[in-house]
Structures are given as structure tokens and as C-alpha cells.
Design a protein around this motif. Structure first.
Motif, PDB file in Angstrom:
ATOM      1  N   ALA A 158       0.839  -1.200   0.000  1.00 24.19           N
ATOM      2  CA  ALA A 158       0.000   0.000   0.000  1.00 24.19           C
ATOM      3  C   ALA A 158       0.877   1.253   0.000  1.00 24.19           C
ATOM      4  O   ALA A 158       0.647   2.189  -0.775  1.00 24.19           O
ATOM      5  CB  ALA A 158      -0.921  -0.007   1.215  1.00 24.19           C
ATOM      6  N   THR A 161       2.425   1.883  -3.272  1.00 22.99           N
ATOM      7  CA  THR A 161       1.455   2.420  -4.235  1.00 22.99           C
ATOM      8  C   THR A 161       1.214   3.902  -3.995  1.00 22.99           C
ATOM      9  O   THR A 161       1.104   4.691  -4.944  1.00 22.99           O
ATOM     10  CB  THR A 161       0.140   1.639  -4.125  1.00 22.99           C
ATOM     11  OG1 THR A 161       0.414   0.256  -4.315  1.00 22.99           O
ATOM     12  CG2 THR A 161      -0.855   2.115  -5.164  1.00 22.99           C
ATOM     13  N   LEU A 162       1.144   4.276  -2.723  1.00 24.63           N
ATOM     14  CA  LEU A 162       0.961   5.695  -2.411  1.00 24.63           C
ATOM     15  C   LEU A 162       2.116   6.514  -2.976  1.00 24.63           C
ATOM     16  O   LEU A 162       1.919   7.549  -3.619  1.00 24.63           O
ATOM     17  CB  LEU A 162       0.891   5.906  -0.894  1.00 24.63           C
ATOM     18  CG  LEU A 162      -0.405   5.502  -0.208  1.00 24.63           C
ATOM     19  CD1 LEU A 162      -0.343   5.846   1.271  1.00 24.63           C
ATOM     20  CD2 LEU A 162      -1.578   6.213  -0.861  1.00 24.63           C
ATOM     21  N   ASP A 186      -5.043  10.422   0.138  1.00 23.06           N
ATOM     22  CA  ASP A 186      -4.714   9.063  -0.282  1.00 23.06           C
ATOM     23  C   ASP A 186      -4.263   8.209   0.896  1.00 23.06           C
ATOM     24  O   ASP A 186      -4.580   7.015   0.973  1.00 23.06           O
ATOM     25  CB  ASP A 186      -3.610   9.093  -1.341  1.00 23.06           C
ATOM     26  CG  ASP A 186      -4.083   9.751  -2.633  1.00 23.06           C
ATOM     27  OD1 ASP A 186      -5.298   9.971  -2.761  1.00 23.06           O
ATOM     28  OD2 ASP A 186      -3.236  10.041  -3.502  1.00 23.06           O
ATOM     29  N   LEU A 189      -7.275   6.951   2.662  1.00 26.07           N
ATOM     30  CA  LEU A 189      -7.929   5.900   1.875  1.00 26.07           C
ATOM     31  C   LEU A 189      -7.173   4.587   1.989  1.00 26.07           C
ATOM     32  O   LEU A 189      -7.748   3.527   2.240  1.00 26.07           O
ATOM     33  CB  LEU A 189      -8.006   6.324   0.399  1.00 26.07           C
ATOM     34  CG  LEU A 189      -8.453   5.242  -0.590  1.00 26.07           C
ATOM     35  CD1 LEU A 189      -9.843   4.735  -0.220  1.00 26.07           C
ATOM     36  CD2 LEU A 189      -8.432   5.763  -2.010  1.00 26.07           C
ATOM     37  N   ALA A 190      -5.869   4.664   1.838  1.00 29.49           N
ATOM     38  CA  ALA A 190      -5.066   3.445   1.862  1.00 29.49           C
ATOM     39  C   ALA A 190      -5.180   2.741   3.206  1.00 29.49           C
ATOM     40  O   ALA A 190      -5.372   1.518   3.265  1.00 29.49           O
ATOM     41  CB  ALA A 190      -3.604   3.786   1.561  1.00 29.49           C
ATOM     42  N   LEU A 193      -8.542   1.078   3.715  1.00 24.04           N
ATOM     43  CA  LEU A 193      -8.597  -0.208   3.017  1.00 24.04           C
ATOM     44  C   LEU A 193      -7.835  -1.270   3.802  1.00 24.04           C
ATOM     45  O   LEU A 193      -8.285  -2.400   3.937  1.00 24.04           O
ATOM     46  CB  LEU A 193      -8.015  -0.080   1.610  1.00 24.04           C
ATOM     47  CG  LEU A 193      -8.923   0.545   0.547  1.00 24.04           C
ATOM     48  CD1 LEU A 193      -8.171   0.712  -0.763  1.00 24.04           C
ATOM     49  CD2 LEU A 193     -10.161  -0.326   0.338  1.00 24.04           C
ATOM     50  N   LEU A 194      -6.679  -0.891   4.299  1.00 24.74           N
ATOM     51  CA  LEU A 194      -5.873  -1.856   5.041  1.00 24.74           C
ATOM     52  C   LEU A 194      -6.612  -2.330   6.289  1.00 24.74           C
ATOM     53  O   LEU A 194      -6.676  -3.528   6.566  1.00 24.74           O
ATOM     54  CB  LEU A 194      -4.538  -1.222   5.450  1.00 24.74           C
ATOM     55  CG  LEU A 194      -3.433  -1.205   4.407  1.00 24.74           C
ATOM     56  CD1 LEU A 194      -2.255  -0.397   4.905  1.00 24.74           C
ATOM     57  CD2 LEU A 194      -3.010  -2.629   4.094  1.00 24.74           C
ATOM     58  N   GLU A 195      -7.188  -1.395   7.002  1.00 25.92           N
ATOM     59  CA  GLU A 195      -7.773  -1.747   8.288  1.00 25.92           C
ATOM     60  C   GLU A 195      -9.106  -2.449   8.148  1.00 25.92           C
ATOM     61  O   GLU A 195      -9.432  -3.346   8.915  1.00 25.92           O
ATOM     62  CB  GLU A 195      -7.935  -0.486   9.149  1.00 25.92           C
ATOM     63  CG  GLU A 195      -6.598   0.091   9.602  1.00 25.92           C
ATOM     64  CD  GLU A 195      -6.770   1.134  10.685  1.00 25.92           C
ATOM     65  OE1 GLU A 195      -7.456   0.835  11.694  1.00 25.92           O
ATOM     66  OE2 GLU A 195      -6.242   2.256  10.529  1.00 25.92           O
ATOM     67  N   HIS A 196      -9.906  -2.017   7.180  1.00 25.33           N
ATOM     68  CA  HIS A 196     -11.275  -2.518   7.115  1.00 25.33           C
ATOM     69  C   HIS A 196     -11.522  -3.475   5.965  1.00 25.33           C
ATOM     70  O   HIS A 196     -12.623  -4.001   5.832  1.00 25.33           O
ATOM     71  CB  HIS A 196     -12.249  -1.345   7.044  1.00 25.33           C
ATOM     72  CG  HIS A 196     -12.096  -0.389   8.179  1.00 25.33           C
ATOM     73  ND1 HIS A 196     -11.704   0.911   7.994  1.00 25.33           N
ATOM     74  CD2 HIS A 196     -12.211  -0.562   9.514  1.00 25.33           C
ATOM     75  CE1 HIS A 196     -11.625   1.503   9.173  1.00 25.33           C
ATOM     76  NE2 HIS A 196     -11.911   0.626  10.114  1.00 25.33           N
ATOM     77  N   GLY A 197     -10.557  -3.665   5.107  1.00 29.85           N
ATOM     78  CA  GLY A 197     -10.721  -4.678   4.081  1.00 29.85           C
ATOM     79  C   GLY A 197     -11.171  -4.132   2.745  1.00 29.85           C
ATOM     80  O   GLY A 197     -11.708  -3.029   2.643  1.00 29.85           O
ATOM     81  N   LEU A 198     -10.950  -4.933   1.739  1.00 29.55           N
ATOM     82  CA  LEU A 198     -11.232  -4.499   0.377  1.00 29.55           C
ATOM     83  C   LEU A 198     -12.701  -4.628   0.024  1.00 29.55           C
ATOM     84  O   LEU A 198     -13.155  -4.069  -0.966  1.00 29.55           O
ATOM     85  CB  LEU A 198     -10.412  -5.334  -0.616  1.00 29.55           C
ATOM     86  CG  LEU A 198      -8.907  -5.346  -0.406  1.00 29.55           C
ATOM     87  CD1 LEU A 198      -8.241  -6.194  -1.470  1.00 29.55           C
ATOM     88  CD2 LEU A 198      -8.363  -3.933  -0.436  1.00 29.55           C
ATOM     89  N   THR A 199     -13.463  -5.384   0.819  1.00 28.37           N
ATOM     90  CA  THR A 199     -14.861  -5.606   0.450  1.00 28.37           C
ATOM     91  C   THR A 199     -15.743  -4.420   0.778  1.00 28.37           C
ATOM     92  O   THR A 199     -16.881  -4.371   0.354  1.00 28.37           O
ATOM     93  CB  THR A 199     -15.422  -6.859   1.162  1.00 28.37           C
ATOM     94  OG1 THR A 199     -15.121  -6.768   2.546  1.00 28.37           O
ATOM     95  CG2 THR A 199     -14.798  -8.108   0.571  1.00 28.37           C
ATOM     96  N   GLU A 202     -16.753   1.227  -2.545  1.00 28.86           N
ATOM     97  CA  GLU A 202     -16.236   2.586  -2.634  1.00 28.86           C
ATOM     98  C   GLU A 202     -17.188   3.586  -1.997  1.00 28.86           C
ATOM     99  O   GLU A 202     -16.768   4.554  -1.384  1.00 28.86           O
ATOM    100  CB  GLU A 202     -16.009   2.952  -4.106  1.00 28.86           C
ATOM    101  CG  GLU A 202     -14.894   2.126  -4.728  1.00 28.86           C
ATOM    102  CD  GLU A 202     -14.901   2.239  -6.241  1.00 28.86           C
ATOM    103  OE1 GLU A 202     -15.433   3.219  -6.741  1.00 28.86           O
ATOM    104  OE2 GLU A 202     -14.367   1.322  -6.894  1.00 28.86           O
TER     105      GLU A 202
END
Lengths: 212, 212
Positions: A158, A161-162, A186, A189-190, A193-199, A202
Motif C-alpha cells: 500500500a 502504491t501511495l 490518499d 484511503l489506503a 482499506l488496510l484496516e477494514h478490508g477491500l470488500t 467505494e
DNA sequence: TTCGAAAATGAACCCGGTATGGTTACGCTG
DNA sequence: CAGCGTAACCATACCGGGTTCATTTTCGAA
């Protein structure tokens, strides 16, 4: 000690001159189109001297562009989660873009790196190697298990990517302030996503807002 | 076409011989301690021939050890989430360890790669490039935004870590079946982390169980 | 001022990879 | 079967990154 003798001063001076000359040449003609011999000649030293200051050609550009993550985790304040510490760190560095070196030089470095596949691959390869250190830090002394390794891998990816997105904006010519501003969002956001998951869709991510 | 003339057969034979000889030498003495000249000599060909079959020395080992992720996502069945498709894919490949090549050879390759920092860095660098393809696949036609890139990065990192753990067990000497069995559980853990986030504590992850 | 040690040098060398120009041998066509 | 085009192979020379080594320069301390 700490008395900067003439010798030390000259050494620093030479080192700086080599790196500056190299960066200028790379920026002018592209990393792959510049040989170490040319750098040495332009800097007024021998090839072997260049390699005595910088172990590889890549290091002429990438030296000092590395990150410390493992240190951030191990040095985090009491009662702070590893991810929390990392989020705080990158949140903090995004705003002022605290850098101990010339900003213009840094941007040039980034431009050179971004435009050379060889350099990009090298940087990524190096960062991958550091994942193990982060995993160890996350495990906090114990032998890191698979979960620790997975976390380290995801976090590293992550952050990379940032940086990529940030560098991309700079390379394209965006003013530093704007790029830094976007980076701040960003980062949130990153880490969400890391903490709460990709599912998390948006919409959910956005409806949360990036509360600073 | 598809008529295997003598010419084609000889070509395949030569290619295989070169790669086998190279792998054996690497395994015996270490990747860095073997020169391409030695490989060529041992295989009974010229150095230039080796490079006509394999573009780089690295490719002698890493050829065919890459993954396809982007294809898995774009080719997923209707109504299936990208992550779901990936989870299903790796869940499926974990059990039978479906490989079209000699297992013993594969394990040797893995051992060679794992024990050479240069090769590891190369593999990581290559995987980096594939992240962009995955990001594009995740974006599904549209220009991938930061979220897509972050997801791609995390997924790639997780898969890489899984492979690393799997390879590690094999390299240490674990029987293939046991390593594959553990891999199955690891896949579930990795995708749970990806989907639900890193802040889920280990207890939660375990209490969920890895329902197949 | 003298002397040991660090720094710099030139030259030779190794290795991965490319370019070139030429030889062998396969396979197709008459 | 004869012969030709061409794919595979080869030897050699070259390039650039990186190392080794023996030698010389240059600083600093006694």
C-alpha cells in the motif's frame, strides 16, 4: 571527534559532487544512456572512486530514498497499534513533506527513477526485502507468523502504491503543494482499506469521509 | 502446423537441455557462482545460443513461474467478485497442486530462487509490473483509480507471501502433501485479511474458522 | 618534519549481454 | 534426388557494470 577535518570535508564534497553530476546527467539523457565512466569523467574522478562512494550505479540515485517502517513500528508510543503508528507517520509526513534535503533535487531523483524501468524494479526489489523486517517488528519479538508476514506485505504494498501515485503526479508536473494535498487524502484511503478490508465498497469508503 | 518436424524437436530438446543443466549447476553451487559460459559449455552449446533461448540468466530459472491474476479476474464467471474469483482460484490450485511440469524440478527451481537474493529481487521486480495489469482488470475497462491500484497491490503482496510461505516449507524439506495442506488454510487466512482488514484480531480470524 | 594511513588512481580483469558475419543442416519444391 | 532458402548455431569481438591490485598522492598526528 566530530572535528570536521579537511579530509572529511573533502570527502563529503567529492561524494556530493559525484552524486549531483550523476543526477544531472541521468536527468538530461536518461539513466541507461549514461555510463559510470562518463559520470566519473564529468565529476573529475576515476571510475573506481565512484564505486568507492556508491556500491552500485543504482545507488547514485536511490541512496536515501528508502523508508524505515520497521523502525516506526518498533518505536511507536505506548498503547498505539502498529497500523495506527504507521498511519500517523504517513499522515504527518504528507502535509509538510518534511525532507532534510533539497526539494528540487528530490523531485529530480523521483523523475529519474520513475522514468527508468531498471531503477523502478531495483527500488521495488529492495523494498520487498524490507518486508521481513516489518514483519518481525509487527510480531514484536516473537517469530513472525504468516499473519504478520501477510500484514507486512499488504502494508508495504500500500505504501509503495501511495508513493507511486505521489511521484506520478510530481513527474507529470503537478506543483508540490497540490501533490502533497492529494497525498494526505490518499493516505487515509489506503489505511482505511488496510484496516477494514477491500470488500468495503467505494461508496462506504467515501461516505465515511477522510476525517483528518 | 503442429507437425513436429525434426527441427522443432531438436530445438525443444536443446532448450530443455540448457535449462536442466543450468538448474542442476545452480542447485549444486549457487546461482551467483555459475557463469553463463559454464552453462553453455556443460550443455554443449555456445554462450550466444543460451541467450537466444533465454533472454537473461534469470530467465533460466524464473521462466514459467509467473502467475496470471489479471486473466483470472477478467475471465471470472458472471456475478462473481474479483476477490471471490481469486480466492476460488487459489483455493482450487492449493489442493491438487496442479502443475504441468515435473514436481521435482519445480521444487528445485524454488530452492534455487529462494536461496539467491538476486533472483528474489528479480522476481519481486517482475511481479511489480504485473500489479498494473491486475489494477486494470479490477477497474474493468475504466482507467484504474487509486483504490484499484491499492487493491491490486495488496492482493499481489498477499499472494506473493503465500507462495513464499509455501516455498519455504518445501525448501525446508516438508513433504509436498503437507505443504499443500497448510497452503489451503493459508489461502483462507490471506483472503480473510484482504476482505475484512488487518484490524480483525487473530482471535476473530480464528474463531471464524476457515470454512471451506 | 617525518611517517603511517586514508584516499585516489590506472590498468587489468570478470561477467552478463549484444552485434556481426559466417557455417551447418533441415525442409521444401521441382 | 538436386538444390535452394532459411533457421539454428557458432566464434569472436565488443560494451558496460563492477572488482582487484599495486602504486601514488595527500592529509594529519607525533
Amino acid at each position: 571527534m566530530m572535528m570536521a577535518g579537511l579530509r572529511e570535508r573533502k570527502k563529503d564534497q567529492t561524494r556530493r559532487r559525484i552524486s549531483q553530476v550523476a543526477l544531472r546527467l541521468f536527468d538530461e539523457r536518461g539513466y541507461d544512456q549514461v555510463t559510470v565512466n562518463e559520470i566519473a569523467e564529468a565529476a573529475g574522478v576515476a571510475k573506481v572512486t565512484v564505486f568507492s562512494y556508491f556500491p552500485t550505479k543504482e545507488c547514485l540515485v536511490t541512496d536515501g530514498v528508502q523508508d524505515d517502517m520497521a523502525a516506526i513500528v518498533t518505536g511507536r508510543p505506548e498503547g498505539c497499534s502498529p497500523i495506527g503508528a504507521l498511519r500517523a507517520h504517513y499522515r504527518a509526513t504528507a502535509a509538510p513533506v518534511t525532507t532534510d534535503m533539497d526539494v528540487e533535487t528530490l523531485i529530480t531523483r523521483i523523475r529519474v527513477i520513475s522514468s527508468s524501468p531498471a531503477l523502478l524494479a531495483a527500488v521495488y526489489g529492495a523494498q520487498m526485502s524490507r518486508r521481513h523486517e516489518l514483519a518481525a517488528a509487527l510480531a514484536g519479538g516473537r517469530e513472525p507468523d504468516l499473519t504478520a508476514h501477510l500484514m507486512a506485505a499488504q502494508i508495504t504494498a500500500a505504501i509503495t502504491t501511495l508513493q507511486e501515485a505521489f511521484f506520478q503526479r510530481l513527474a507529470v508536473g503537478a506543483p508540490l503543494e497540490e501533490a502533497a494535498g492529494r497525498l494526505a487524502g490518499d493516505v487515509e484511503l489506503a489505511f482505511d482499506l488496510l484496516e477494514h478490508g477491500l470488500t468495503h465498497t467505494e461508496e462506504e469508503q467515501h461516505e465515511k469521509g477522510h476525517q483528518l
